[in-house]
Design a protein around this motif. Structure first.
Motif, PDB file in Angstrom:
ATOM      1  N   SER A 345       0.767  -1.170   0.198  1.00  0.00           N
ATOM      2  CA  SER A 345       0.059   0.185   0.033  1.00  0.00           C
ATOM      3  C   SER A 345       0.687   1.271  -0.119  1.00  0.00           C
ATOM      4  N   GLU A 357       0.014   2.661 -13.908  1.00  0.00           N
ATOM      5  CA  GLU A 357       0.329   1.228 -13.414  1.00  0.00           C
ATOM      6  C   GLU A 357       1.376   0.521 -14.172  1.00  0.00           C
ATOM      7  N   LEU A 377      -4.796  -4.232  -8.468  1.00  0.00           N
ATOM      8  CA  LEU A 377      -5.243  -3.160  -7.445  1.00  0.00           C
ATOM      9  C   LEU A 377      -6.366  -3.670  -7.023  1.00  0.00           C
ATOM     10  N   ASP A 379      -7.477  -2.193  -3.683  1.00  0.00           N
ATOM     11  CA  ASP A 379      -8.111  -1.177  -2.910  1.00  0.00           C
ATOM     12  C   ASP A 379      -7.635   0.210  -3.423  1.00  0.00           C
ATOM     13  N   SER A 380      -8.507   1.180  -3.389  1.00  0.00           N
ATOM     14  CA  SER A 380      -8.286   2.471  -3.851  1.00  0.00           C
ATOM     15  C   SER A 380      -9.192   3.512  -2.964  1.00  0.00           C
ATOM     16  N   THR A 389      -4.700  10.223  -2.584  1.00  0.00           N
ATOM     17  CA  THR A 389      -4.922   8.791  -3.092  1.00  0.00           C
ATOM     18  C   THR A 389      -4.304   7.621  -2.373  1.00  0.00           C
ATOM     19  N   SER A 390      -4.807   6.778  -2.069  1.00  0.00           N
ATOM     20  CA  SER A 390      -4.067   5.853  -1.587  1.00  0.00           C
ATOM     21  C   SER A 390      -4.527   4.463  -2.483  1.00  0.00           C
ATOM     22  N   HIS A 391      -3.328   3.420  -2.870  1.00  0.00           N
ATOM     23  CA  HIS A 391      -3.520   2.394  -3.509  1.00  0.00           C
ATOM     24  C   HIS A 391      -3.008   1.170  -2.832  1.00  0.00           C
ATOM     25  N   TYR A 393      -1.714  -2.727  -4.030  1.00  0.00           N
ATOM     26  CA  TYR A 393      -1.646  -3.703  -5.139  1.00  0.00           C
ATOM     27  C   TYR A 393      -1.298  -5.016  -4.281  1.00  0.00           C
TER      28      TYR A 393
END
Length: 429
Positions: A345, A357, A377, A379-380, A389-391, A393
Motif C-alpha cells: 500500500s 500502473e 489493484l 483497494d483505492s 489517494t491511496s492504492h 496492490y
C-alpha cells in the motif's frame, strides 16, 4: 507440403483484446521461429535511415545488442535479456509451430509457384521512432508514444512495438508480397495473458490498381484470411468480420472466429492506407495492397490450451517435451505450484495523475522477472481530509517450475517496495 494440423480441445478462453493493444495489431506481427527456413529465405536490415544499424558501436554492448546508457532509456535488464532469444526460431516450440503453419498456408494453399510470399524473420527489433510511429501515421499525441507504453533506448530509438515498423522500408526495397515475423515489445500490465515481449506476424501483398479495385483487393484479403482461420481452427469454424480503425489501413477490419463457445478476436487487417504507399516512394494511384497482423502467443494459448503466457519462456523440459513441430496438441500442466501473495500500500505523489500502473508493473518485473504472475489493484480510496489517494496492490508470485520459499519472496518484496518508492515517488504505508 502443408503440415498436418491436429487441433486439440483447448480450454475455453474468454474473448479479450490482444495483449499490448494500445497500438493496433494490424500491419504488425506476433510470431517467431529458428530452424524453419534457410538463410536464403530471410531478409536482413539494410542501411536505411529508418532501420538502426545494429553493428554500430553505440548500439552493440553486453546487453544483447542494446545500449542502455542513455538517460532517456527505460529498458530494464530483464527486458534487454529477452532480445535475441528468438522463440520463433526454436523448432518444436508452440510459437514456431503456429508461425510455420501460417507460413505454409500462404505459400501452398494461397499462392502459386511463381508468386510466393517472401519469409522475413530476422530483422533486429531496434528501430527508429520514425519507422515505428511517423511513417505509419501514428499521431504525435498517441498514447503509444509515451514512455509508459513504449521501450525507448533514446529519444529517437525504440524496441519495436510492432513488426509494422519495418513495412515502409521493405516496400522501399521493392518487395511486393511478404510475411514478417518477430519479437515486439510493449510496457503492459501483469497477468496470465500479458507479457512485455511477444511475437507478431504480418502479411503484405501489393497490387497494380490498373487491374484491381479497392473492393477486389479487400475481397482477396478476406478470402485469404478466412481460409487461414479455418486451416488453424477447423474447416467448419464460423468466422465474422468487424469494422475497425487502424491509422495505417483504410478500410480496416478485424477477424473473429467462434471457437470453444465464444467469439475470439484473431487479427486486424485492411487495405494499406495511400499515405503508407506514398511513404514507401510509390504512387498510390498506381499501387495499392493489403496487410494483416496477428499475435502468435494469442493463437498458441488458445490452440494449445496454454494457461499462462510466461510458459512460452520456460526452460523446463516438462513444458518443451510436450510439443512437436507441425502438430497442435493440448498442453498438460505438469504441476500447479502454490502462489505467494504480498500486498503493498502507498500514497500517491501529490500529482496523482503522474502515476501509471505500467510503471509499477515494470518495477515489479525488473525485480521479480517471471516469478510474478499477477499485479492487481485491490483497494483505492481518497483520504477525506488530505485528499491524498491511496492504492493497495496485491502481487501474486508463482513459479511455473518450482515451489517458492517465503524467505526469497520476502526479499524480493522488500526490493519491490524500495524501488517503487524511489522510482515512482510514492509514500509507502
Amino acid at each position: 507440403m502443408m503440415m498436418s494440423l491436429r487441433v486439440s480441445t483447448a480450454a475455453s478462453l474468454a474473448r479479450r483484446r490482444l495483449p499490448g493493444g494500445r497500438i493496433p495489431l494490424l500491419i504488425s506481427t506476433r510470431i517467431p521461429s529458428p530452424r524453419c527456413f534457410s538463410a536464403s529465405a530471410t531478409t536482413e536490415p539494410t542501411n536505411n535511415s529508418d532501420i538502426i544499424d545494429c553493428d554500430s558501436k553505440d548500439v552493440l554492448n553486453a546487453h544483447h545488442g542494446l545500449d542502455l546508457s542513455d538517460p532517456y532509456c527505460n529498458v530494464s535488464e530483464h527486458i534487454a535479456s529477452r532480445v535475441g532469444v528468438n522463440l520463433h526460431h526454436r523448432t518444436n516450440h508452440p510459437l514456431c509451430t503456429i508461425k510455420e503453419l501460417i507460413h505454409d498456408y500462404w505459400n501452398t494453399t494461397n499462392s502459386d509457384n511463381n508468386n510466393k510470399f517472401e519469409l522475413i524473420q530476422n530483422l533486429h527489433p531496434v528501430v527508429s521512432t520514425n519507422a515505428n510511429f511517423d511513417l505509419l501515421r501514428i499521431p504525435q499525441d498517441h498514447v503509444s508514444r509515451q514512455k509508459t507504453d513504449t521501450y525507448y533506448l533514446n529519444p529517437t530509438t525504440v524496441l519495436r512495438c510492432h513488426t509494422s515498423a519495418h513495412q515502409v522500408d521493405l516496400l522501399k526495397q521493392h518487395k511486393r508480397q511478404f510475411l514478417v515475423t518477430g519479437d515486439v515489445y510493449r510496457r503492459d500490465e501483469i497477468d496470465a495473458s500479458h507479457y512485455p515481449v511477444f511475437h507478431q506476424m504480418e502479411g503484405v501483398k501489393l497490387f497494380d490498381t490498373s487491374d484491381n479495385t479497392e473492393e477486389s483487393i479487400q475481397a482477396d484479403l478476406q478470402h485469404g484470411l478466412e481460409g487461414m482461420a479455418k486451416a488453424l481452427f477447423g474447416a467448419d469454424t464460423p468466422v465474422r468480420w468487424v469494422d475497425a480503425y487502424f491509422p495505417f489501413t483504410h478500410p480496416s477490419l478485424e477477424l473473429e472466429v467462434y471457437y470453444q463457445d465464444d467469439w475470439l478476436e484473431v487479427l486486424g487487417c485492411g487495405v494499406i492506407h495511400p499515405d503508407i504507399i506514398q511513404n514507401a516512394g510509390m504512387d498510390p494511384s498506381q499501387t495499392s495492397g493489403w496487410a494483416f497482423g496477428l499475435g502468435l502467443e494469442r493463437l498458441a494459448m488458445v490452440l494449445f490450451a496454454i494457461p499462462d503466457i510466461r510458459l512460452f519462456w520456460s526452460t523446463d523440459q516438462r513444458f518443451h517435451k510436450q510439443f512437436q513441430a507441425g502438430t497442435i496438441n493440448t498442453f498438460q500442466p505438469y504441476s500447479k505450484y502454490p502462489p505467494c501473495l504480498k500486498d503493498m500500500s502507498f500514497w500517491l505523489a501529490p500529482d496523482a495523475n503522474a502515476f501509471c500502473e505500467n510503471d509499477l508493473s515494470e518495477v515489479v518485473r525488473e525485480v521479480a522477472g517471471d516469478l510474478v504472475e499477477q499485479l492487481t489493484l485491490i483497494d483505492s480510496f481518497v483520504h477525506p481530509k488530505t485528499q491524498r489517494t491511496s492504492h493497495c496492490y496485491r502481487i501474486t508470485y508463482r513459479s511455473m517450475d518450482r515451489s517458492l520459499t517465503n524467505q526469497e519472496i520476502d526479499a524480493l518484496q522488500e526490493q519491490v517496495r524500495t524501488l517503487t518508492q524511489d522510482r515512482l515517488g510514492v509514500e509507502l504505508r
